[in-house]
Write a protein that holds these residues in place. Structure first.
Motif, PDB file in Angstrom:
ATOM      1  N   VAL A 187       0.837  -1.215   0.000  1.00 47.30           N
ATOM      2  CA  VAL A 187       0.000   0.000   0.000  1.00 47.30           C
ATOM      3  C   VAL A 187       0.869   1.261   0.000  1.00 47.30           C
ATOM      4  CG1 VAL A 187      -1.944   1.161   1.127  1.00 47.30           C
ATOM      5  CG2 VAL A 187      -1.561  -1.264   1.572  1.00 47.30           C
ATOM      6  N   VAL A 188       0.490   2.210  -0.834  1.00 49.07           N
ATOM      7  CA  VAL A 188       1.029   3.571  -0.702  1.00 49.07           C
ATOM      8  C   VAL A 188      -0.089   4.446  -0.150  1.00 49.07           C
ATOM      9  CG1 VAL A 188       1.640   5.646  -2.007  1.00 49.07           C
ATOM     10  CG2 VAL A 188       2.869   3.534  -2.421  1.00 49.07           C
ATOM     11  N   VAL A 189       0.227   5.200   0.900  1.00 51.71           N
ATOM     12  CA  VAL A 189      -0.739   6.148   1.469  1.00 51.71           C
ATOM     13  C   VAL A 189      -0.208   7.557   1.221  1.00 51.71           C
ATOM     14  CG1 VAL A 189      -1.817   7.012   3.593  1.00 51.71           C
ATOM     15  CG2 VAL A 189      -1.576   4.540   3.239  1.00 51.71           C
ATOM     16  N   VAL A 190      -1.034   8.402   0.649  1.00 51.08           N
ATOM     17  CA  VAL A 190      -0.608   9.770   0.369  1.00 51.08           C
ATOM     18  C   VAL A 190      -1.254  10.708   1.389  1.00 51.08           C
ATOM     19  CG1 VAL A 190      -0.396  11.546  -1.406  1.00 51.08           C
ATOM     20  CG2 VAL A 190      -0.618   9.143  -2.083  1.00 51.08           C
ATOM     21  N   GLY A 191      -0.416  11.347   2.195  1.00 52.82           N
ATOM     22  CA  GLY A 191      -0.923  12.314   3.171  1.00 52.82           C
ATOM     23  C   GLY A 191      -0.768  11.821   4.602  1.00 52.82           C
ATOM     24  N   ALA A 192      -0.286  12.709   5.464  1.00 49.54           N
ATOM     25  CA  ALA A 192      -0.097  12.371   6.881  1.00 49.54           C
ATOM     26  C   ALA A 192      -0.956  13.258   7.766  1.00 49.54           C
ATOM     27  CB  ALA A 192       1.379  12.477   7.264  1.00 49.54           C
ATOM     28  N   GLY A 193      -2.181  13.503   7.317  1.00 50.68           N
ATOM     29  CA  GLY A 193      -3.162  14.164   8.180  1.00 50.68           C
ATOM     30  C   GLY A 193      -3.869  13.126   9.030  1.00 50.68           C
ATOM     31  N   VAL A 194      -4.957  13.518   9.662  1.00 47.43           N
ATOM     32  CA  VAL A 194      -5.628  12.597  10.588  1.00 47.43           C
ATOM     33  C   VAL A 194      -6.046  11.290   9.894  1.00 47.43           C
ATOM     34  CG1 VAL A 194      -6.454  14.248  12.290  1.00 47.43           C
ATOM     35  CG2 VAL A 194      -7.834  13.819  10.283  1.00 47.43           C
ATOM     36  N   THR A 195      -6.488  11.369   8.652  1.00 48.50           N
ATOM     37  CA  THR A 195      -6.960  10.176   7.946  1.00 48.50           C
ATOM     38  C   THR A 195      -5.800   9.279   7.517  1.00 48.50           C
ATOM     39  OG1 THR A 195      -8.914  11.369   7.180  1.00 48.50           O
ATOM     40  CG2 THR A 195      -8.315   9.397   5.960  1.00 48.50           C
ATOM     41  N   GLY A 196      -4.774   9.875   6.947  1.00 46.31           N
ATOM     42  CA  GLY A 196      -3.630   9.092   6.479  1.00 46.31           C
ATOM     43  C   GLY A 196      -2.908   8.395   7.619  1.00 46.31           C
ATOM     44  N   TYR A 253      -8.881  10.745  18.155  1.00 49.02           N
ATOM     45  CA  TYR A 253      -9.055   9.346  17.748  1.00 49.02           C
ATOM     46  C   TYR A 253      -9.759   8.541  18.839  1.00 49.02           C
ATOM     47  CZ  TYR A 253      -5.625  10.091  13.982  1.00 49.02           C
ATOM     48  OH  TYR A 253      -4.951  10.521  12.870  1.00 49.02           O
ATOM     49  N   SER A 254     -10.566   7.577  18.367  1.00 49.60           N
ATOM     50  CA  SER A 254     -11.279   6.726  19.314  1.00 49.60           C
ATOM     51  C   SER A 254     -10.750   5.289  19.302  1.00 49.60           C
ATOM     52  CB  SER A 254     -12.775   6.700  18.956  1.00 49.60           C
ATOM     53  OG  SER A 254     -12.983   5.996  17.748  1.00 49.60           O
ATOM     54  N   VAL A 301     -14.062  14.964  11.124  1.00 45.12           N
ATOM     55  CA  VAL A 301     -13.192  14.257  10.177  1.00 45.12           C
ATOM     56  C   VAL A 301     -12.309  13.201  10.857  1.00 45.12           C
ATOM     57  CG1 VAL A 301     -11.313  14.566   8.510  1.00 45.12           C
ATOM     58  CG2 VAL A 301     -13.298  16.020   8.387  1.00 45.12           C
ATOM     59  N   VAL A 302     -12.061  13.341  12.140  1.00 46.61           N
ATOM     60  CA  VAL A 302     -11.244  12.311  12.796  1.00 46.61           C
ATOM     61  C   VAL A 302     -12.004  10.975  12.810  1.00 46.61           C
ATOM     62  CG1 VAL A 302      -9.918  11.671  14.826  1.00 46.61           C
ATOM     63  CG2 VAL A 302     -10.168  14.079  14.236  1.00 46.61           C
ATOM     64  N   LEU A 303     -13.266  11.035  13.192  1.00 48.45           N
ATOM     65  CA  LEU A 303     -14.048   9.792  13.188  1.00 48.45           C
ATOM     66  C   LEU A 303     -14.335   9.337  11.757  1.00 48.45           C
ATOM     67  CD1 LEU A 303     -16.553   9.939  16.168  1.00 48.45           C
ATOM     68  CD2 LEU A 303     -14.144   9.296  16.113  1.00 48.45           C
ATOM     69  N   ALA A 304     -14.496  10.288  10.848  1.00 48.28           N
ATOM     70  CA  ALA A 304     -14.713   9.913   9.446  1.00 48.28           C
ATOM     71  C   ALA A 304     -13.472   9.184   8.908  1.00 48.28           C
ATOM     72  CB  ALA A 304     -15.015  11.147   8.601  1.00 48.28           C
TER      73      ALA A 304
END
Ligand code: N01
Length: 537
Positions: free
Chosen positions: A13-22, A68-69, A441-444
């Motif tokens: 896997v490549v993940v782009v972005g190191a925000g809350v979702t990444g 985060y939960s 967006v954290v829970l999303a």
């Protein structure tokens, strides 16, 4: 880690972005044993919180919920200092999470992914970066953020301005000292409204250039003491349960009755309660507020009464009260002392309706009516090419070499926000077609991270190579997203949800408006059905 051979590094896997979702996607997928490489154009984690360092930047979801939960000990050990966290505190939190779960080691920072190309034979993605790296990945996961491609309007002459210019979404890390300066702020969305009070306190003079007035509600921010924190931490399980069922990903439910079904007294009490709660949740006081114009008018009237009482000059108040869109159809802003700022002697509000900015020159801003306003610094609080801008920056080529940007030319086309026909094994998390920006967006991000992890595990357990949304499912979801939005008042505002802030962008309501809890159930049902609407290859 840089690859100097001709063979691309092969990863799952490549993940782009190191925000809350990444960050969560990397953590979750790594935990399942997948090899993961993450890339982030900033030099640290944080995503939107890394870039938006303007004065007053603060979350409009309560800190206890905007966290985060997935890990109980993380919830229990982290102490939030205020009801609404500031940008520096959220950055501290995300750094803590990254360090605690050792997520950084999977990321290459200060590196942007420039392209991702599907090999139709192998159904793998060739991912290239601006650092010259080439990877071969089975899954390509974008977590690039909905509000990370800044928009600067092309005002004639902007490059000739002799003073400094800033964009709130690309704020200098060292901060800006406006002491003694004549400052202009263009834009009165969340970023403008949060930064204006602080800039006004520092600058010699501040001119605010407002095209559209916005609805803002005081945050009612306050420090959290030990007792408040203890109570919040003890209530986490129930808080999260309610948040997952809710419309917006925080544990607040609308009044059970429709706005006009209750007495005037009860209605005012309900609005007052939400007003005290502060900020954006006001738009969900009653369940019909965003679908019924009369209900919306009642909410708006209460808002107007409250706000006018805070502004000394009635003519200024007239300018600050929106008349062009129902309340809540653009994101309600969560402010601290915004309206009171216009009572200061060193602040002037300039309405641009019928008197637009005509040009910027060396000395300042010229208006259509001929007035010239001399400035030493200009702040663009002019928003983002939202939801698709950051995806468009990357050359994503799917089947037949088709560019994602071309596939989405008439507006984003996804199934559940998670799958794109012609782009197998490509996932664009918390983007268009999902509740994303309408929710916490954290829970999303967790919701999508969980779904993705389950999906990849399902593929492996059943011996599939890939997953791809069918065109029929995409068409159905695009129609459903449109129909749900059309049944609300959301289509009546020129919002960035509709792409209306970017000249030439198609007017399509991009997020799923049906609610965070409802959406969670829909994507869970699809997974339970064996991924109905997807082709498993
Ligand atoms: O951007 P915006 P933002 N001439 O697009 C004006 C989130 N956020 O960065 O409305 C003059 O809302 C434009 O005018 P108009 C939150 O979801 C959250 O403020 O298009 N003005 C508008 O006033 C938010 O919704 C927080 O007529 C021009 C402003 O610029 C989203 O990010 C904090 C113009 C842009 O407002 C975006 O907010 C900050 C022009 N040519 C942001 N072009 C929190 O509280 C644009 N404008 C967590």
């Amino acid at each position: 880690m840089s690859d100097t051979s001709n063979t691309p590094e092969s990863v799952d896997v490549v993940v782009v972005g190191a925000g809350v979702t990444g960050l969560y996607a990397v953590h979750r997928l790594r935990g399942l044993g997948y090899s993961v490489r993450g890339f982030e154009r900033g030099d640290d984690v944080g995503g939107v919180w890394y870039w938006n360092r303007y004065p007053g930047a603060r979350c409009d979801v309560e800190s206890v919920d905007y966290s985060y939960s997935f890990d109980e000990s993380l919830q229990q050990e982290w102490d939030w200092s205020e009801k609404y966290a500031t940008q520096p505190e959220i950055m501290r939190y995300l750094r803590h999470v990254a360090d605690h779960f050792d997520i950084r080691r999977s990321y290459t920072f200060s590196t942007a992914v420039t392209s991702a190309e599907l090999d139709e034979e192998t159904l793998r993605w060739t991912v290239r970066t601006d650092g010259g790296e080439v990877l071969s990945a089975r899954f390509c996961v974008f977590a690039v953020g909905c509000l990370s491609s800044t928009h600067r309007p092309g005002i004639p002459g902007v490059d000739t301005f002799a003073g400094a210019t800033y964009h709130t979404g690309e704020w200098p890390h060292e901060g800006v000292d406006f002491t003694g300066l004549r400052v202009g702020v263009i834009g009165t969305g969340s970023s403008g409204i949060q930064s204006i009070p602080l800039i006004a306190r520092q600058a010699a003079h501040l001119t605010v250039f407002q095209r559209s007035a916005n609805y803002s509600i005081p945050a009612g921010n306050k420090p959290l003491d030990e007792a408040a924190r203890r109570e919040q931490k003890a209530g986490y399980a129930e808080r999260r349960r309610l948040a997952r069922l809710s419309g917006g990903g925080s544990p607040h439910m609308a009044h059970p009755d429709r706005t006009l079904e209750v007495s005037e007294e009860e209605r005012r009490a309900a609005f007052e309660k939400r007003w005290e709660l502060g900020g954006v949740l006001y738009s969900k006081t009653f369940p019909d507020q965003l679908t019924d114009r009369a209900a919306n008018d009642a909410a708006r009237a209460f808002w107007e009464e409250k706000v006018r009482a805070r502004i000394d000059d009635a003519a200024v108040a007239d300018l600050l009260v929106p008349t062009d869109h129902p309340i809540g159809t653009k994101r309600i802003v969560t402010d601290s002392d915004y309206y009171e700022t216009y009572n200061r002697d060193n602040v002037r509000l300039v309405g641009l309706r019928g008197n637009a900015i005509e040009r910027i020159d060396e000395r300042g801003i010229g208006l259509a009516d001929g007035e010239h306003i001399g400035l030493d610094a200009i702040v663009f609080a002019t928003g983002f090419d939202a939801m698709t801008g950051a995806v468009d920056r990357i050359e994503v080529r799917g089947r037949g070499g088709r560019l994602l940007k071309d596939a989405w030319r008439g507006g984003p086309r996804t199934y559940l926000g998670l799958g794109v026909n012609g782009f197998p094994n490509f996932f664009n998390l918390t983007g268009p077609g999902s509740p994303s920006v309408l929710a916490n967006v954290v829970l999303a991000g967790e919701q999508h991270g969980e779904w993705l992890a389950d999906c990849l595990r399902h593929l492996d357990e059943h011996g599939y190579t890939a997953i791809e949304a069918t065109e029929q499912a995409v068409e159905g979801w695009v129609t459903e997203c449109h129909d749900r939005a059309a049944a609300t008042l959301m289509m009546s505002a020129n919002s960035w949800y509709l792409g209306a802030n970017i000249p030439g962008k198609p007017r399509v309501f991009m997020p799923f408006v049906g609610g965070f809890g409802v959406y969670g159930q829909i994507i869970a049902d699809v997974a339970d059905s064996g991924y109905k609407g997807f082709e498993l290859i």
